[in-house]
Design an enzyme around this catalytic site. Sequence first.
Site, PDB file in Angstrom:
ATOM      1  N   GLY A 161      83.757  45.917 -46.451  1.00 60.60           N
ATOM      2  CA  GLY A 161      83.846  45.505 -45.050  1.00 60.60           C
ATOM      3  C   GLY A 161      82.571  45.879 -44.302  1.00 60.60           C
ATOM      4  N   GLY A 162      82.616  46.991 -43.582  1.00 57.69           N
ATOM      5  CA  GLY A 162      81.513  47.413 -42.712  1.00 57.69           C
ATOM      6  C   GLY A 162      80.140  47.358 -43.373  1.00 57.69           C
TER       7      GLY A 162
ATOM      8  N   SER B 220      86.118  51.595 -47.362  1.00 61.62           N
ATOM      9  CA  SER B 220      84.977  52.478 -47.083  1.00 61.62           C
ATOM     10  C   SER B 220      83.975  52.549 -48.227  1.00 61.62           C
ATOM     11  CB  SER B 220      85.469  53.882 -46.694  1.00 61.62           C
ATOM     12  OG  SER B 220      86.227  53.817 -45.505  1.00 61.62           O
TER      13      SER B 220
ATOM     14  N   HIS C  30      94.972  40.248 -46.196  1.00 65.88           N
ATOM     15  CA  HIS C  30      94.264  41.490 -45.818  1.00 65.88           C
ATOM     16  C   HIS C  30      95.212  42.338 -44.967  1.00 65.88           C
ATOM     17  CE1 HIS C  30      91.346  44.216 -44.054  1.00 65.88           C
ATOM     18  NE2 HIS C  30      90.499  43.834 -45.006  1.00 65.88           N
TER      19      HIS C  30
ATOM     20  N   GLU D 220      94.786  43.937 -42.384  1.00 71.83           N
ATOM     21  CA  GLU D 220      94.663  43.718 -40.935  1.00 71.83           C
ATOM     22  C   GLU D 220      95.483  42.501 -40.513  1.00 71.83           C
ATOM     23  OE1 GLU D 220      90.381  43.681 -40.765  1.00 71.83           O
ATOM     24  OE2 GLU D 220      90.371  45.813 -41.276  1.00 71.83           O
TER      25      GLU D 220
ATOM     26  N   ASN E 115      83.369  41.213 -46.678  1.00 74.99           N
ATOM     27  CA  ASN E 115      84.286  40.725 -45.639  1.00 74.99           C
ATOM     28  C   ASN E 115      83.671  41.068 -44.286  1.00 74.99           C
ATOM     29  OD1 ASN E 115      86.380  40.134 -43.928  1.00 74.99           O
ATOM     30  ND2 ASN E 115      87.691  41.831 -44.576  1.00 74.99           N
ATOM     31  N   TRP E 116      83.119  40.042 -43.640  1.00 71.33           N
ATOM     32  CA  TRP E 116      82.420  40.305 -42.375  1.00 71.33           C
ATOM     33  C   TRP E 116      83.396  40.486 -41.215  1.00 71.33           C
ATOM     34  CZ3 TRP E 116      77.489  36.659 -42.171  1.00 71.33           C
ATOM     35  CH2 TRP E 116      76.699  36.913 -43.306  1.00 71.33           C
ATOM     36  N   LYS E 117      84.659  40.250 -41.443  1.00 68.39           N
ATOM     37  CA  LYS E 117      85.701  40.357 -40.408  1.00 68.39           C
ATOM     38  C   LYS E 117      85.282  39.569 -39.154  1.00 68.39           C
ATOM     39  CE  LYS E 117      86.795  44.886 -42.218  1.00 68.39           C
ATOM     40  NZ  LYS E 117      87.738  45.974 -42.159  1.00 68.39           N
TER      41      LYS E 117
ATOM     42  N   GLY F  53      87.914  51.123 -43.349  1.00 63.18           N
ATOM     43  CA  GLY F  53      87.216  51.362 -42.077  1.00 63.18           C
ATOM     44  C   GLY F  53      87.330  52.791 -41.577  1.00 63.18           C
TER      45      GLY F  53
ATOM     46  N   GLU G  55      93.272  47.757 -51.849  1.00 64.75           N
ATOM     47  CA  GLU G  55      92.706  48.387 -50.661  1.00 64.75           C
ATOM     48  C   GLU G  55      93.738  49.312 -50.020  1.00 64.75           C
ATOM     49  OE1 GLU G  55      89.277  45.826 -49.030  1.00 64.75           O
ATOM     50  OE2 GLU G  55      91.102  45.133 -48.086  1.00 64.75           O
TER      51      GLU G  55
HETATM   52  C1  PEP Z   1      87.811  45.467 -45.805  1.00 62.21           C
HETATM   53  O1  PEP Z   1      87.606  44.917 -44.737  1.00 62.21           O
HETATM   54  O2  PEP Z   1      88.437  44.866 -46.685  1.00 62.21           O
HETATM   55  C2  PEP Z   1      87.293  46.821 -46.013  1.00 62.21           C
HETATM   56  C3  PEP Z   1      87.515  47.396 -47.174  1.00 62.21           C
HETATM   57  O3  PEP Z   1      86.618  47.404 -44.969  1.00 62.21           O
HETATM   58  P1  PEP Z   1      85.669  48.712 -45.044  1.00 62.21           P
HETATM   59  O4  PEP Z   1      84.759  48.537 -46.239  1.00 62.21           O
HETATM   60  O5  PEP Z   1      84.917  48.705 -43.758  1.00 62.21           O
HETATM   61  O6  PEP Z   1      86.556  49.904 -45.219  1.00 62.21           O
END
Ligand code: PEP
Length: 254
Positions: free
Chosen positions: A231-232, A210, A94, A96, A9-11, A170, A164
């Site tokens: 994500g990151g 994470s 998600h 967010e 997930n590049w957000k 994050g 999640e």
């Molecule tokens: C996500 O965006 O779904 C996520 C899990 O982010 P991260 O891996 O950065 O915690």
Amino acid sequence: MRVPLIAGNWKMNTTVSEAVELVNQMRPELDRIDNVEKVICPPFVSLAAIKELLKGSTIKLGAQNLYFEEKGAYTGEISPSMVADLCQFVIIGHSERRQHFNETIEVVDKKVKAALEVGLTPILCIGESLEENEAGRTEEVLTRQISSPSDQKYYFGGLVLAYEPIWAIGTGRAATGKQANETIGFIRQRISQQHSMKAAQEVRVLYGGSVTADNIAEFVNQPEIDGALVGGASLKASEFLSIVKQTSEIKRVR
Ligand code: PEP
């Protein structure tokens, strides 16, 4: 047998040229890995360019959202068919989006149905907040998130779920493999009760929060966990490749 899946997930990161460069860095090695489904979810504006770039590749494309209406006066929104023209997957619900864009369980449910109707596979994100976790409300929250508020008319086993925990997204504070495995075991049990045993066995459930190249093994070594939503760490080619490679090796021997 559930096929393992790693989704990035590049957000809201990368311009079109940065996205193209990132795909060019990842593609050759990712294409060599055959027992893991690999999905990247760049921002909307890059999807058309990346679809072209991925012709002949085994990497699949996902969007990060859609709107549930098919067309009309919804300025700024993207319809299910528009997404289906470019992608095979779509992230829905998600945390967010639930938090910053007020997406309710009703809205998320409409989006899941709309995605399925056009042949997209939804990656439905669920998870509890830190407050809910500390109050011992995790199971109640997850049960609500997997219960459609309207009449269930689709097959739940055809979805991908991403568990999640919000406190892990994050933050650098991932759940442990054991915690995530237990919670995902609970999710399957609830799906079995609310939907069917077949759906509970067939639905792929990812862990997200994470995930890095250093901790992915802890998660994919667990029997209930079919992969990860990253994500990151999905924005760094070497890190994402390592996550996919480790998943491939671990799941191949299981
Ligand atoms: C996500 O965006 O779904 C996520 C899990 O982010 P991260 O891996 O950065 O915690």
